[in-house]
Scaffold this motif. Structure first.
Motif, PDB file in Angstrom:
ATOM      1  N   TYR A 130      -9.984 136.266 104.957  1.00 27.82           N
ATOM      2  CA  TYR A 130     -11.050 136.029 105.938  1.00 27.82           C
ATOM      3  C   TYR A 130     -11.046 137.121 107.023  1.00 27.82           C
ATOM      4  O   TYR A 130     -11.271 136.835 108.196  1.00 27.82           O
ATOM      5  CB  TYR A 130     -10.900 134.644 106.565  1.00 27.82           C
ATOM      6  CG  TYR A 130     -11.300 133.505 105.646  1.00 27.82           C
ATOM      7  CD1 TYR A 130     -12.510 133.528 104.955  1.00 27.82           C
ATOM      8  CD2 TYR A 130     -10.486 132.392 105.473  1.00 27.82           C
ATOM      9  CE1 TYR A 130     -12.884 132.489 104.111  1.00 27.82           C
ATOM     10  CE2 TYR A 130     -10.862 131.342 104.635  1.00 27.82           C
ATOM     11  CZ  TYR A 130     -12.057 131.399 103.955  1.00 27.82           C
ATOM     12  OH  TYR A 130     -12.450 130.362 103.130  1.00 27.82           O
TER      13      TYR A 130
ATOM     14  N   PHE B 220     -13.104 130.607 116.368  1.00 29.16           N
ATOM     15  CA  PHE B 220     -12.706 129.460 115.541  1.00 29.16           C
ATOM     16  C   PHE B 220     -11.694 129.846 114.449  1.00 29.16           C
ATOM     17  O   PHE B 220     -11.301 128.994 113.653  1.00 29.16           O
ATOM     18  CB  PHE B 220     -13.935 128.789 114.913  1.00 29.16           C
ATOM     19  CG  PHE B 220     -14.851 129.726 114.170  1.00 29.16           C
ATOM     20  CD1 PHE B 220     -14.568 130.114 112.866  1.00 29.16           C
ATOM     21  CD2 PHE B 220     -15.992 130.228 114.778  1.00 29.16           C
ATOM     22  CE1 PHE B 220     -15.410 130.973 112.181  1.00 29.16           C
ATOM     23  CE2 PHE B 220     -16.840 131.101 114.098  1.00 29.16           C
ATOM     24  CZ  PHE B 220     -16.549 131.477 112.794  1.00 29.16           C
TER      25      PHE B 220
ATOM     26  N   THR C 179     -23.139 127.627 104.073  1.00 26.92           N
ATOM     27  CA  THR C 179     -21.810 127.450 104.669  1.00 26.92           C
ATOM     28  C   THR C 179     -21.654 126.074 105.330  1.00 26.92           C
ATOM     29  O   THR C 179     -20.656 125.386 105.134  1.00 26.92           O
ATOM     30  CB  THR C 179     -21.547 128.568 105.700  1.00 26.92           C
ATOM     31  OG1 THR C 179     -21.681 129.833 105.047  1.00 26.92           O
ATOM     32  CG2 THR C 179     -20.157 128.455 106.299  1.00 26.92           C
TER      33      THR C 179
ATOM     34  N   LYS D 176     -10.768 123.903  98.559  1.00 27.11           N
ATOM     35  CA  LYS D 176     -10.106 123.919  99.863  1.00 27.11           C
ATOM     36  C   LYS D 176      -9.371 122.604 100.128  1.00 27.11           C
ATOM     37  O   LYS D 176      -9.603 121.600  99.436  1.00 27.11           O
ATOM     38  CB  LYS D 176     -11.168 124.147 100.947  1.00 27.11           C
ATOM     39  CG  LYS D 176     -11.848 125.508 100.887  1.00 27.11           C
ATOM     40  CD  LYS D 176     -12.798 125.674 102.064  1.00 27.11           C
ATOM     41  CE  LYS D 176     -13.459 127.035 102.075  1.00 27.11           C
ATOM     42  NZ  LYS D 176     -14.269 127.254 103.294  1.00 27.11           N
TER      43      LYS D 176
HETATM   44  P1  ADP Z   1     -18.903 131.183 103.231  1.00 27.90           P
HETATM   45  O1  ADP Z   1     -17.646 130.371 102.994  1.00 27.90           O
HETATM   46  O2  ADP Z   1     -20.153 130.349 103.069  1.00 27.90           O
HETATM   47  O3  ADP Z   1     -18.932 132.455 102.428  1.00 27.90           O
HETATM   48  P2  ADP Z   1     -18.093 132.636 105.666  1.00 27.90           P
HETATM   49  O4  ADP Z   1     -17.427 133.690 104.850  1.00 27.90           O
HETATM   50  O5  ADP Z   1     -18.994 133.064 106.781  1.00 27.90           O
HETATM   51  O6  ADP Z   1     -18.943 131.598 104.776  1.00 27.90           O
HETATM   52  O7  ADP Z   1     -16.978 131.732 106.340  1.00 27.90           O
HETATM   53  C1  ADP Z   1     -15.770 131.443 105.693  1.00 27.90           C
HETATM   54  C2  ADP Z   1     -15.347 130.034 106.042  1.00 27.90           C
HETATM   55  O8  ADP Z   1     -15.030 129.976 107.435  1.00 27.90           O
HETATM   56  C3  ADP Z   1     -16.445 128.998 105.855  1.00 27.90           C
HETATM   57  O9  ADP Z   1     -16.544 128.556 104.524  1.00 27.90           O
HETATM   58  C4  ADP Z   1     -15.988 127.899 106.794  1.00 27.90           C
HETATM   59  O10 ADP Z   1     -14.957 127.110 106.222  1.00 27.90           O
HETATM   60  C5  ADP Z   1     -15.413 128.712 107.956  1.00 27.90           C
HETATM   61  N1  ADP Z   1     -16.427 128.916 109.005  1.00 27.90           N
HETATM   62  C6  ADP Z   1     -17.447 129.803 109.002  1.00 27.90           C
HETATM   63  N2  ADP Z   1     -18.174 129.722 110.135  1.00 27.90           N
HETATM   64  C7  ADP Z   1     -17.584 128.737 110.877  1.00 27.90           C
HETATM   65  C8  ADP Z   1     -17.848 128.164 112.167  1.00 27.90           C
HETATM   66  N3  ADP Z   1     -18.856 128.597 112.928  1.00 27.90           N
HETATM   67  N4  ADP Z   1     -17.035 127.185 112.608  1.00 27.90           N
HETATM   68  C9  ADP Z   1     -15.991 126.760 111.862  1.00 27.90           C
HETATM   69  N5  ADP Z   1     -15.683 127.265 110.647  1.00 27.90           N
HETATM   70  C10 ADP Z   1     -16.472 128.229 110.151  1.00 27.90           C
END
Ligand code: ADP
Length: 181
Positions: A49, A57, A91, A9
């Motif tokens: 996403y 957010f 995460t 990233k």
């Molecule tokens: P992961 O990347 O661990 O698989 P997620 O798919 O839930 O987790 O989330 C994707 C990305 O979105 C995360 O890696 C992070 O960069 C961002 N993210 C997730 N939850 C939050 C949050 N509560 N606040 C800010 N950014 C978040």
């Protein structure tokens, strides 16, 4: 062998951590089947996403993921999806276990260094989303025979099945297990 998808990233690019992160994957024994730098746009991020687009957010995620170019990778190895997710950590970098990439390099829930596919099915979809077939390469590491036991290699080395069977019958663990006919 299984393939998984990783994004280094903008937090990795802007902190000059590219080498540190790639070194971890290579030291683990994962093969880099594809790698390139690209800029992500809102269109691809809304798909990638999709499970987060309704979260408050999400605009912050968009800004964060478009802040610099990213590096996308296809990593290959036995159980690559699970291995890379375990290496990635939780995460939120503040809560991620030490020894994981996020646990060692991140203090943030958002700026958490890498994305890694969370299932074999999603890995396939994400690889197709970000890579054209000709951008993914098929080759072997010369270290492969030291990375895996013969019965973990697919296909097993030439002659492995025959010598393995005969060794089992004789209940032997002979060094000829690895030898070619
Ligand atoms: P992961 O990347 O661990 O698989 P997620 O798919 O839930 O987790 O989330 C994707 C990305 O979105 C995360 O890696 C992070 O960069 C961002 N993210 C997730 N939850 C939050 C949050 N509560 N606040 C800010 N950014 C978040």
């Amino acid at each position: 062998m299984e393939q998984t998808f990783v994004i280094l990233k903008p937090s990795t690019i802007s902190r000059s951590l590219v080498g540190d992160i790639i070194e971890r994957y290579q030291r683990k024994g994962l093969l880099i089947a594809g790698i390139k730098m690209m800029r992500l746009d809102e269109e691809i991020l809304r798909v990638h996403y999709a499970h987060l687009v309704d979260r408050p957010f999400f605009p912050l995620i968009l800004d964060s993921m478009m802040a610099t170019p990213v590096i996308v990778m296809v990593l290959e190895g036995n159980d690559a999806v699970e291995v890379v997710r375990t290496m990635t950590g939780a995460t939120n970098g503040r809560k991620a276990a030490p020894g994981t990439i996020r646990g060692d390099f991140s203090m943030s829930g958002q700026e958490n260094i890498v994305h890694a596919s969370d299932s074999v099915g999603n890995a396939r979809i994400e690889i197709e989303r970000f890579f054209r077939p000709e951008e993914i390469f098929s080759y072997s590491l010369v270290t492969q025979s030291a990375l895996y036991a013969p019965d973990e290699l697919c296909p097993p080395p030439r002659g492995f099945a025959r010598t393995h069977r005969s060794n089992q019958q004789e209940n032997l663990h002979s060094p000829t297990l690895h030898s070619r006919p």
